[in-house]
Write a protein that holds these residues in place. Structure first.
Motif, PDB file in Angstrom:
ATOM      1  N   THR A  91      38.738  33.845  40.719  1.00  0.00           N
ATOM      2  CA  THR A  91      37.082  33.965  40.558  1.00  0.00           C
ATOM      3  C   THR A  91      37.148  35.403  39.784  1.00  0.00           C
ATOM      4  O   THR A  91      37.859  36.265  39.959  1.00  0.00           O
ATOM      5  CB  THR A  91      36.498  33.820  41.978  1.00  0.00           C
ATOM      6  N   ASP A 140      25.657  37.848  41.685  1.00  0.00           N
ATOM      7  CA  ASP A 140      25.710  37.033  42.963  1.00  0.00           C
ATOM      8  C   ASP A 140      26.706  35.748  42.954  1.00  0.00           C
ATOM      9  O   ASP A 140      26.872  35.056  43.646  1.00  0.00           O
ATOM     10  CB  ASP A 140      24.334  36.637  43.300  1.00  0.00           C
ATOM     11  N   GLN A 141      27.246  35.498  41.411  1.00  0.00           N
ATOM     12  CA  GLN A 141      27.908  34.315  41.399  1.00  0.00           C
ATOM     13  C   GLN A 141      29.383  34.702  40.960  1.00  0.00           C
ATOM     14  O   GLN A 141      30.258  33.903  40.875  1.00  0.00           O
ATOM     15  CB  GLN A 141      27.254  33.545  39.984  1.00  0.00           C
ATOM     16  N   GLN A 192      31.875  32.897  42.955  1.00  0.00           N
ATOM     17  CA  GLN A 192      32.138  31.373  42.672  1.00  0.00           C
ATOM     18  C   GLN A 192      32.517  31.074  41.252  1.00  0.00           C
ATOM     19  O   GLN A 192      33.686  30.201  41.144  1.00  0.00           O
ATOM     20  CB  GLN A 192      30.846  30.518  42.738  1.00  0.00           C
ATOM     21  N   ILE A 193      32.226  31.628  40.302  1.00  0.00           N
ATOM     22  CA  ILE A 193      32.665  31.331  38.882  1.00  0.00           C
ATOM     23  C   ILE A 193      34.154  31.611  38.742  1.00  0.00           C
ATOM     24  O   ILE A 193      34.464  32.956  39.002  1.00  0.00           O
ATOM     25  CB  ILE A 193      31.717  32.192  37.778  1.00  0.00           C
TER      26      ILE A 193
END
Ligand SMILES: [Zn+2]
Length: 380
Positions: free
Chosen positions: A265, A305-306, A309-310
């Motif tokens: 990630t 904030d991602q 996850q990404i």
């Protein structure tokens, strides 16, 4: 090259701007014309009118210099040399062409275009003055055109002195380059003339200064210094290009490259790599297969904030969109690849296998070391 620069117009995609130093000249020139030249040539008028003529004369000179530089720029553009902008500064104008001309013919045509424009302007202004006088036009117009005729003639002769980087020096360089087929040699000869002419102007300037011509003497000395500086810079540039042309990418590249996995990630890459090693670019490699690269520019497109996850796979630049170099490519070609497609570093590959990473800093580290040692240049 210029720190305080303002664009004020764009002609055919070429940005035209002025350096702050030109404003100083604009005021000095208007004042010289309004307080000295015009009252002397056409006595008996109001100071306001002289200032009006002075400012018009200054703007006319400004236009003539822009046209001269546009002459260089249009020919450069025709031959697909990337031209960034035209800047007017202390001593006139400069068309900033990003690349050295590709052949003697191109260099000759680009260099001669400016003086041809100035020659045409000189004729135009001369005949305007001549017919204006014949037909009894206002002295305001004739005063300005006759001043501009003289100044363009001066610009023409000064620019044709065969001292690099003046236009005459470039013309001579192109002829010598054509004759012997050796750009480095031609540059050496003409930049020597540049250094010599620079010295001449400096000494002549100091001499005039001592003799009482304070402002004129100072100008000559400053122009001399400027020509010397530019001649030295051009010489170094050609030396660097020659060095890079003869060396392979293999010699300069970094072999031990820190890579990341496409499955990581963004947060993992930041924590395990970016915050620790602070590189600008990380190749993405899975099982020895190079997939692309990721740099801070791609990471920044994802909201913070991602980040946990990404995955890298969805933000990386895939290999087919990367500019890559082969280890056998000349360092000079690699440098122009970097200039054409700005990336923090070039991936050096053999098919889909990553061999190394090349940055412009890698290239210049070796070159600056050589320049400091001055090894090759002293042998010449
Ligand atoms: Zn020129």
């Amino acid at each position: 090259m210029f720190s305080k620069r303002f664009n004020f117009m764009t002609i055919a995609g070429i940005k035209i701007g002025i350096d702050l130093s030109w404003l100083f000249i604009a005021i000095l020139l208007s004042w010289t014309l309004a307080a000295g030249h015009f009252p002397f040539a056409y006595p008996g008028h109001s100071i306001g009118l002289y200032w009006f003529m002075g400012v018009l004369g200054m703007l006319g000179l400004f236009a003539c210099i822009v046209l001269h530089e546009l002459g260089h720029a249009f020919v450069a553009k025709h031959f697909k040399l990337p031209i960034s902008q035209i800047t007017l500064f202390l001593f006139g104008g400069v068309a900033e062409i990003k690349k050295e001309p590709t052949s003697p013919k191109v260099e000759f045509l680009v260099a001669i275009a400016g003086p041809i424009v100035t020659l045409a302007l000189t004729f135009l202004l001369f005949f305007t003055t001549y017919f204006g006088t014949q037909f009894g036009w206002s002295f305001i117009l004739i005063g300005i055109t006759s001043y501009l005729t003289t100044i363009n003639l001066l610009i023409l002769f000064f620019n044709l002195v065969p001292a690099f980087p003046l236009d005459g020096g470039r013309i001579l360089r192109s002829l010598l380059w054509k004759w012997k087929g050796d750009l480095a040699w031609a540059t050496k000869i003409t930049t020597n003339f540049g250094l010599g002419f620079g010295f001449f102007l400096i000494f002549f300037g100091i001499f005039s200064f001592i003799g009482g011509n304070l402002i004129g003497g100072m100008w000559l000395a400053i122009i001399g210094l400027f020509i010397q500086k530019a001649a030295t810079a051009s010489r170094t540039q050609v030396y660097i290009n020659k060095e890079l042309e003869n060396e392979k990418v293999l010699k300069f590249m970094t072999r031990e490259v820190e890579t990341v996995s496409s499955e990581s990630t963004i947060l993992e890459v930041l924590q395990q790599h970016v915050y620790k090693s602070h590189h600008h670019l990380y190749p993405v490699v899975d099982q020895n297969q190079l997939l692309g690269y990721v740099s801070l520019a791609e990471i920044k497109t994802v909201p913070q904030d991602q980040w946990n996850q990404i995955k890298i796979a969805s933000v990386m630049i895939p290999l087919n969109k990367c500019v890559v170099a082969s280890p056998e490519m000349s360092a000079l070609n690699a440098l122009s690849l970097m200039e054409e497609a700005p990336t923090p570093a070039l991936l050096v590959t053999d098919g889909s296998r990553l061999i190394g990473l090349l940055t412009s800093r890698d290239l210049f580290r070796v070159i600056s070391l050589k320049l400091e040692l001055g090894d090759d240049r002293k042998k010449e």
